[in-house]
Enzyme design. Structure first.
Site, short mmCIF file in Angstrom:
data_model
loop_
_atom_site.label_atom_id
_atom_site.label_comp_id
_atom_site.label_asym_id
_atom_site.label_seq_id
_atom_site.Cartn_x
_atom_site.Cartn_y
_atom_site.Cartn_z
N GLU A 49 0.80 -1.23 0.00
CA GLU A 49 0.00 0.00 0.00
C GLU A 49 0.83 1.27 0.00
OE1 GLU A 49 -2.56 -3.26 1.84
OE2 GLU A 49 -0.48 -2.57 2.06
N PHE A 111 -11.99 -6.80 13.72
CA PHE A 111 -10.90 -7.30 12.89
C PHE A 111 -10.52 -6.26 11.83
CE2 PHE A 111 -9.58 -9.69 9.02
CZ PHE A 111 -8.37 -10.16 9.51
N GLN A 112 -9.25 -5.94 11.75
CA GLN A 112 -8.70 -4.96 10.81
C GLN A 112 -9.34 -3.57 10.97
OE1 GLN A 112 -8.59 -6.68 6.80
NE2 GLN A 112 -6.54 -7.48 7.26
N LYS A 161 -17.63 -0.43 5.44
CA LYS A 161 -18.11 -1.43 4.50
C LYS A 161 -19.62 -1.34 4.30
CE LYS A 161 -17.86 -6.31 3.31
NZ LYS A 161 -17.14 -7.58 3.52
N MET A 477 24.44 8.72 2.41
CA MET A 477 24.39 10.04 3.05
C MET A 477 24.65 9.95 4.54
SD MET A 477 24.25 13.20 2.42
CE MET A 477 23.41 13.59 0.89
#
Length: 563
Positions: A49, A111-112, A161, A477
């Site tokens: 993602e 959940f999630q 949802k 760097m």
């Protein structure tokens, strides 16, 4: 006509002109993905993602359009945070759609489930949690409007949802008016007149441009104004490309790794015209010694950026394009026509600094390839016509210094946040938006591994992105700072277990090349640039090469470390 929330979302995007989105599916957004094949919108499946947000960001930077991505709830949403913060720091217009658990479960540790609105509040321009399908269309219209107007930035829309499954009549508003949000696009004419008067009297004027010039499409008028009145130009890293890199008035980038000429010009200018820049610490160095002889004019659409870091004499809150057009008009009315003659001594002085200390590097052969040489050859082969994205670190600075950018939106790099792993997915987004352009990601062997999984995305969609790895077997760097300021204590910066990038490329179905000799650089680059496939070029460069000039942290711009 009644539509589901998922159908409304896709229809809203279509009406906003969205053609491409980047995303990764999951349970909370499965209803959206069920409708997606019926839409005209092309979806690009990334492998992480974070890659989706960076790709949308690269798409936005290379086009000026709003970049869009779609991810699921929970870890899908939290994986976007680095990309959102990257876009927020650099003022890039994005709309990020995240899935969410059903509204009845919000707050129940489902959940999630994660409070992505709360998590991203500090790094978004605005965000929404949609609780009713009737609010959806209007909120999406607001999201695109807020992301793309004023000082651009990312907006997040959280989609439960059950809202995506619910139905309502579809009505998409044609316009948006927000009482608390009214960006000022028109400059105060009196302030511009003052600025014109100050510039007209200047003996040593200097233009300092930033990313706002590019986002407002003001590069052409900036170039016209500078040439017409014979004013040298420098820019922030984010402003590269707004002014042609081969123009005699161009001084290069200023700041920590800016050119000697640019930093000396800032120190000696008597009038500094800052356009679309925010005076960040990497540009100013020690703030109380920045532009000590100059009266400062600051043009910016964001009033909170003015006088935030340095005091300015003439503030102008406005869109950069409109402000520069008005300034050009006001300057033209001043009875002073010999601008080139008036500023000849100053321009000569500035050019003298450039001749005295040009960008250079030691060419003594050590058996290793010089990374600066690679960037010079990339420029020679592309003539400045490529879109260059970068990772972060030494590779980024060499790409900023040794490649000349002649047009806006050809330089794409993480500025404010300095996000390693940004360049490759951003290159994917830029290539999707510009299928006929050569897109090149300049990478380090450390940074490229942070989102290397997007090789699968590039190969899957036949995107001919070229990755040039300046491989020095270090986190370069950080190692440079350890060498210069920490007694060469190279703790945790040696990357002696890097993969075989040629085999890695081949494993993904791409082309891979390794270059160990200077004489092989150009032949391999020519072959790669002509290839229709995704390519990795692993160039083994001088391991302990440093980026110069360099202004140490907390030092003045004139206290540069030189080659």
């Amino acid at each position: 006509m009644e539509l589901t929330g998922a159908q409304i979302l896709l229809e809203c995007m279509r009406q906003e002109g969205v053609q491409h989105i980047f995303g990764f599916p999951g349970g909370a957004v499965i209803d959206i993905y069920d409708e997606l094949p019926k839409s005209s919108i092309q979806h690009f499946l990334v492998r992480h993602e974070q890659g989706a947000v960076h790709a949308a960001d690269g798409y936005a930077r290379s086009t000026g359009k709003v970049g869009v991505c779609l991810v699921t709830s929970g870890p899908g949403a939290t994986n976007t945070v680095t990309g959102i913060a990257t876009a927020y720091m650099d003022s890039i217009p994005l709309v990020v759609f995240t899935g969410q658990v059903p509204t009845a479960l919000i707050g129940n540790d489902a959940f999630q489930e994660v409070d992505i609105v709360g998590i991203t509040r500090p790094c978004t321009k605005h965000n929404y949690l949609i609780k009713d399908v009737k609010e959806l269309a209007h909120s999406i219209k607001e999201a695109f409007y807020i992301a793309s107007t004023g000082r651009p930035g990312p907006v997040l829309v959280d989609l439960p949802k059950d809202v995506m499954q619910a139905r309502t009549e579809f009505d998409y508003p044609k316009t948006i008016s927000l009482r608390s949000y009214n960006p000022n696009y028109t400059p105060n004419r009196k302030q511009v007149k003052k600025a014109a008067g100050l510039l007209a009297k200047a003996e040593r004027p200097l233009i300092y441009s930033g990313g706002g010039v590019i986002s407002s499409e003001a590069g052409e008028i900036l170039t016209r104004l500078a040439r017409r009145f014979s004013v040298p130009v420098t820019s922030t890293m984010m402003g590269l490309g707004a002014f042609p890199g081969n123009d005699p008035l161009w001084l290069g980038m200023l700041g920590m790794h800016g050119t000697y000429a640019a930093n000396m010009a800032v120190n000696n200018a008597d009038v500094l015209l800052s356009v679309g820049a925010r005076f960040d610490d990497r540009v100013t160095g020690k703030v109380n010694t920045f532009a000590p002889r100059a009266k400062i004019i600051h043009i910016d659409i964001d009033p909170t950026s003015i006088r935030k870091n340095v005091n300015v004499h003439i503030p102008i809150v406005s869109d950069c394009l409109n402000a520069l057009k008005t300034l050009d008009e006001e300057m033209g009315e001043i009875n002073e026509v010999q601008w080139e003659e008036k500023h000849a001594s100053w321009v000569k002085t500035v050019k003298g600094w450039n001749q005295e200390q040009p960008l250079k590097y030691e060419t003594v052969q050590s058996g290793k390839i010089k990374p600066q040489y690679v960037m010079e050859q990339v420029y020679e082969l592309t003539k400045g016509e490529a879109i260059i994205t970068t990772e972060v670190g030494q590779n980024q600075m060499w790409a900023a210094q040794f490649y000349k950018y002649h047009k806006p939106r050809t330089w794409i790099s993480s500025g404010g946040l300095g996000t390693m792993g940004y360049g490759f997915p951003a290159a994917i987004g830029a290539q999707v938006a510009n299928p006929d352009k050569l897109v090149i990601d300049i990478a380090g062997d450390g940074s490229i591994q942070m989102n290397i999984q997007e090789m699968a995305t590039a190969v899957c969609y036949n995107l001919p992105v070229k990755i040039i790895i300046l491989n020095n077997s270090y986190l370069g760097m950080v190692r440079q700072w350890q060498e210069l300021f920490y007694n060469k204590n190279y703790c945790a910066t040696c990357l002696d277990t890097a993969p075989d990038f040629v085999k890695l490329a081949e494993a993904y179905g791409a082309e891979g090349y390794q270059v160990d000799k200077t004489e092989d650089v150009v032949p391999v680059l020519k072959k790669v640039f002509a290839s229709p496939k995704t390519c990795i070029v692993d160039i083994r460069v001088e391991p302990e090469e440093n980026v110069y000039p360099m202004v140490p942290a907390g030092a003045s711009l004139t206290e540069m470390l030189l080659v």
